[in-house]
Scaffold this active site. Structure first.
Site, PDB file in Angstrom:
ATOM      1  N   ASP A  31      11.340   6.043  10.729  1.00 62.83           N
ATOM      2  CA  ASP A  31       9.384   5.821  10.816  1.00 62.83           C
ATOM      3  C   ASP A  31       8.855   6.458  12.265  1.00 62.83           C
ATOM      4  OD1 ASP A  31       7.443   4.145  11.995  1.00 62.83           O
ATOM      5  OD2 ASP A  31       8.474   2.197   9.988  1.00 62.83           O
ATOM      6  N   GLY A  36       6.684   3.049  17.610  1.00 64.18           N
ATOM      7  CA  GLY A  36       8.694   2.931  17.710  1.00 64.18           C
ATOM      8  C   GLY A  36       8.999   1.922  17.045  1.00 64.18           C
ATOM      9  N   THR A 116       4.197  -2.509  -5.904  1.00 64.45           N
ATOM     10  CA  THR A 116       3.366  -3.352  -5.406  1.00 64.45           C
ATOM     11  C   THR A 116       2.510  -3.711  -6.589  1.00 64.45           C
ATOM     12  OG1 THR A 116       1.489  -3.991  -4.538  1.00 64.45           O
ATOM     13  CG2 THR A 116       1.822  -1.317  -4.842  1.00 64.45           C
ATOM     14  N   TYR A 140      -4.659   2.665  -3.987  1.00 66.41           N
ATOM     15  CA  TYR A 140      -3.183   2.337  -3.543  1.00 66.41           C
ATOM     16  C   TYR A 140      -2.216   2.215  -4.509  1.00 66.41           C
ATOM     17  CZ  TYR A 140       0.127  -1.358  -1.401  1.00 66.41           C
ATOM     18  OH  TYR A 140       1.253  -1.985  -1.182  1.00 66.41           O
ATOM     19  N   ASN A 169       2.001 -10.429  -3.073  1.00 63.80           N
ATOM     20  CA  ASN A 169       2.315 -11.224  -1.596  1.00 63.80           C
ATOM     21  C   ASN A 169       2.563 -11.497  -0.494  1.00 63.80           C
ATOM     22  OD1 ASN A 169      -0.521 -10.579  -2.982  1.00 63.80           O
ATOM     23  ND2 ASN A 169      -2.052 -10.424  -1.321  1.00 63.80           N
ATOM     24  N   GLY A 281     -11.810  -3.014  -5.905  1.00 67.10           N
ATOM     25  CA  GLY A 281     -10.508  -3.098  -5.662  1.00 67.10           C
ATOM     26  C   GLY A 281      -9.387  -4.589  -5.587  1.00 67.10           C
ATOM     27  N   ASP A 282     -10.427  -5.457  -5.569  1.00 66.90           N
ATOM     28  CA  ASP A 282      -9.686  -6.937  -5.382  1.00 66.90           C
ATOM     29  C   ASP A 282      -9.505  -7.468  -6.606  1.00 66.90           C
ATOM     30  OD1 ASP A 282      -7.977  -6.864  -3.163  1.00 66.90           O
ATOM     31  OD2 ASP A 282     -10.135  -8.366  -2.102  1.00 66.90           O
TER      32      ASP A 282
HETATM   33  N1  LIG Z   1       3.211  -6.554   2.819  1.00 69.43           N
HETATM   34  C1  LIG Z   1       3.161  -6.600   1.430  1.00 69.43           C
HETATM   35  O1  LIG Z   1       2.363  -7.789   1.112  1.00 69.43           O
HETATM   36  C2  LIG Z   1       3.399  -5.431   0.630  1.00 69.43           C
HETATM   37  C3  LIG Z   1       2.926  -6.065  -0.756  1.00 69.43           C
HETATM   38  C4  LIG Z   1       3.510  -5.522  -2.021  1.00 69.43           C
HETATM   39  C5  LIG Z   1       4.377  -4.000  -1.486  1.00 69.43           C
HETATM   40  N2  LIG Z   1       3.815  -3.587   0.285  1.00 69.43           N
HETATM   41  C6  LIG Z   1       4.852  -2.698   0.461  1.00 69.43           C
HETATM   42  O2  LIG Z   1       6.305  -2.601   0.653  1.00 69.43           O
HETATM   43  C7  LIG Z   1       6.392  -1.651   1.897  1.00 69.43           C
HETATM   44  C8  LIG Z   1       6.382  -2.242   3.828  1.00 69.43           C
HETATM   45  O3  LIG Z   1       4.737  -2.804   3.736  1.00 69.43           O
HETATM   46  P1  LIG Z   1       4.924  -3.490   5.211  1.00 69.43           P
HETATM   47  O4  LIG Z   1       3.872  -4.612   4.813  1.00 69.43           O
HETATM   48  O5  LIG Z   1       6.002  -3.996   5.833  1.00 69.43           O
HETATM   49  O6  LIG Z   1       3.794  -2.271   5.851  1.00 69.43           O
HETATM   50  P2  LIG Z   1       3.839  -1.955   7.379  1.00 69.43           P
HETATM   51  O7  LIG Z   1       2.599  -0.926   7.835  1.00 69.43           O
HETATM   52  O8  LIG Z   1       3.999  -2.999   8.561  1.00 69.43           O
HETATM   53  O9  LIG Z   1       5.372  -0.784   7.550  1.00 69.43           O
HETATM   54  C9  LIG Z   1       4.900   0.339   6.811  1.00 69.43           C
HETATM   55  C10 LIG Z   1       5.793   0.950   8.012  1.00 69.43           C
HETATM   56  O10 LIG Z   1       5.744   1.884   7.809  1.00 69.43           O
HETATM   57  C11 LIG Z   1       6.117   3.577   8.449  1.00 69.43           C
HETATM   58  N3  LIG Z   1       4.969   4.820   7.755  1.00 69.43           N
HETATM   59  C12 LIG Z   1       4.526   4.995   6.906  1.00 69.43           C
HETATM   60  N4  LIG Z   1       4.009   5.856   6.857  1.00 69.43           N
HETATM   61  C13 LIG Z   1       5.338   6.807   7.031  1.00 69.43           C
HETATM   62  C14 LIG Z   1       5.960   8.176   6.802  1.00 69.43           C
HETATM   63  N5  LIG Z   1       5.153   9.237   6.423  1.00 69.43           N
HETATM   64  N6  LIG Z   1       7.485   7.978   7.315  1.00 69.43           N
HETATM   65  C15 LIG Z   1       7.455   6.962   8.710  1.00 69.43           C
HETATM   66  N7  LIG Z   1       7.350   5.156   8.725  1.00 69.43           N
HETATM   67  C16 LIG Z   1       6.238   5.653   7.330  1.00 69.43           C
HETATM   68  C17 LIG Z   1       4.481   2.564   9.463  1.00 69.43           C
HETATM   69  O11 LIG Z   1       4.994   3.202  11.193  1.00 69.43           O
HETATM   70  C18 LIG Z   1       5.254   1.329   9.565  1.00 69.43           C
HETATM   71  O12 LIG Z   1       6.215   1.112   9.860  1.00 69.43           O
HETATM   72  C19 LIG Z   1       5.309  -0.578   1.415  1.00 69.43           C
HETATM   73  O13 LIG Z   1       5.877   0.573   1.286  1.00 69.43           O
HETATM   74  C20 LIG Z   1       4.201  -1.286   1.337  1.00 69.43           C
HETATM   75  O14 LIG Z   1       2.997  -0.983   0.156  1.00 69.43           O
HETATM   76  C21 LIG Z   1       4.367  -4.577   0.842  1.00 69.43           C
END
Ligand SMILES: NC(=O)c1ccc[n+]([C@@H]2O[C@H](COP(=O)([O-])OP(=O)(O)OC[C@H]3O[C@@H](n4cnc5c(N)ncnc54)[C@H](O)[C@@H]3O)[C@@H](O)[C@H]2O)c1
Length: 321
Positions: A31, A36, A116, A140, A169, A281-282
């Protein structure tokens, strides 16, 4: 043998790492989060760095005997993606190709991809099934769809085995893993924050959608259920299967105004809110049919009622204090 979770320091990643650890798996987290990974949580071996760094991914796979990757790292905000599509395609598409190429070069060919519901785009009020033609209305959603489409070609050419999980979500929290509600962009933590901490009213974006109360309807799924879907998808891949494309959701629609009611009911306090125009976009209504996940990986939600989601966010605030 270990499992690499990219983005494992984030919201879904920490919950997934905790579950995998509890299941006796060795977890490695890659990450680039500036803060961190919290060490006290003991979620796994932490490798700070970027998914786009192919050499780092390759050495991480080699050093930790990684067999499977759960790819959560991404930029994940629809409104931001409308302003900065360049960043979204670079991080969600470009960096993911670097990851896939590093995996295939190191012969680590088990891949779970966090996609997603934003790949579907606008919908009517019927439950979304995975066979609906995707038509994203944001960069996205488009960025995630591009990777979904590439996976079958990596399977044909390099033997990649994969599962795509289309999370809806994601909400809720487990004790110790809740977000800072004062800076969260998610609707339930923001609503709880308005009641517990803030003088600022909640902004409700859009009140004239074609939904029963005019506010946007979404399908909220508990992050513990999502973590379990990741584990069950991993088991599916480890059995030698490939090609699952699954909605991960509750199957129930909840409007923004219903969330406000649920928070009011559980805290005994009125939620101050104002109304704004809908954001580009919503979509109005996004609710899943979740029967395919049950059929293919034996998954169904167990924690994803709106009452449990709101309670878990309130309790996660208490447990952080
Ligand atoms: N939270 C939701 O409602 C939701 C819904 C649909 C899909 N998702 C997908 O689930 C995944 C996780 O989402 P989340 O809510 O935990 O997001 P989040 O932002 O809490 O976590 C994402 C993590 O990825 C890390 N990151 C981003 N780009 C990076 C890179 N290039 N290299 C290394 N680390 C990187 C960030 O530092 C962060 O810690 C994502 O792919 C998101 O698209 C989330």
């Amino acid at each position: 043998m270990s499992i690499l979770i990219t983005g494992g320091a984030g919201f879904i990643g920490t919950h997934t790492a905790r579950l995998l650890n509890g299941a006796g798996l060795d977890v490695v987290i890659l990450d680039n989060a500036p803060s961190g990974l919290r060490e006290d949580l003991r979620l796994g071996t932490f490798v700070p760095g970027d998914v786009a760094d192919e050499a780092l991914v390759r050495s991480t796979i080699r050093d930790h005997a990684v067999t499977a990757v759960i790819h959560l790292a991404a930029s994940a905000h629809i409104a931001e993606s409308m302003q900065r599509p360049d960043l979204y395609f670079a991080n969600n598409v470009g960096a993911t190709y670097n990851l896939l190429n590093a995996m295939c070069a190191e012969n680590a060919t088990e891949f779970i991809f966090a996609s997603t519901c934003a790949v579907y785009g606008d919908s009517d009020t019927s439950a979304l099934r995975e066979d609906k033609a995707p038509a994203p209305v944001s960069p996205y959603g488009e960025s995630k769809l591009q990777i979904e489409r590439a996976l079958q070609w990596y399977e044909t050419a390099f033997g990649l085995r994969w599962a795509v999980l289309r999370y809806f979500n994601v909400a809720g929290a487990e004790p110790g893993l809740g977000e800072d509600i004062s800076s969260s962009r998610r609707i339930i933590p923001r609503t709880v924050n308005c009641v517990l901490n803030s003088e600022t009213p909640l902004s409700v974006f859009g009140t004239s959608f074609p939904t029963p109360d005019g506010s946007a309807v979404r399908d909220y799924v508990h992050v513990s259920d999502v973590a379990r879907a990741n584990l069950q998808a991993l088991r599916y891949i480890q059995r030698g299967q490939s090609g699952a494309l699954l909605n991960i959701a509750s199957g129930v629609g909840t409007s923004v105004l219903e969330i406000i009611d649920a928070v009011t009911e559980q805290t005994g306090k009125q939620v101050p809110f104002d109304t704004r125009r809908g954001r580009p976009g919503d979509p109005a209504y996004v609710v899943a049919d979740v029967s395919e996940a049950q059929k293919v990986i034996g998954w169904s939600p167990s924690e994803s009622t709106i009452e449990k989601l709101v309670t878990s966010v309130i309790e996660s605030v208490v447990s952080r204090e």
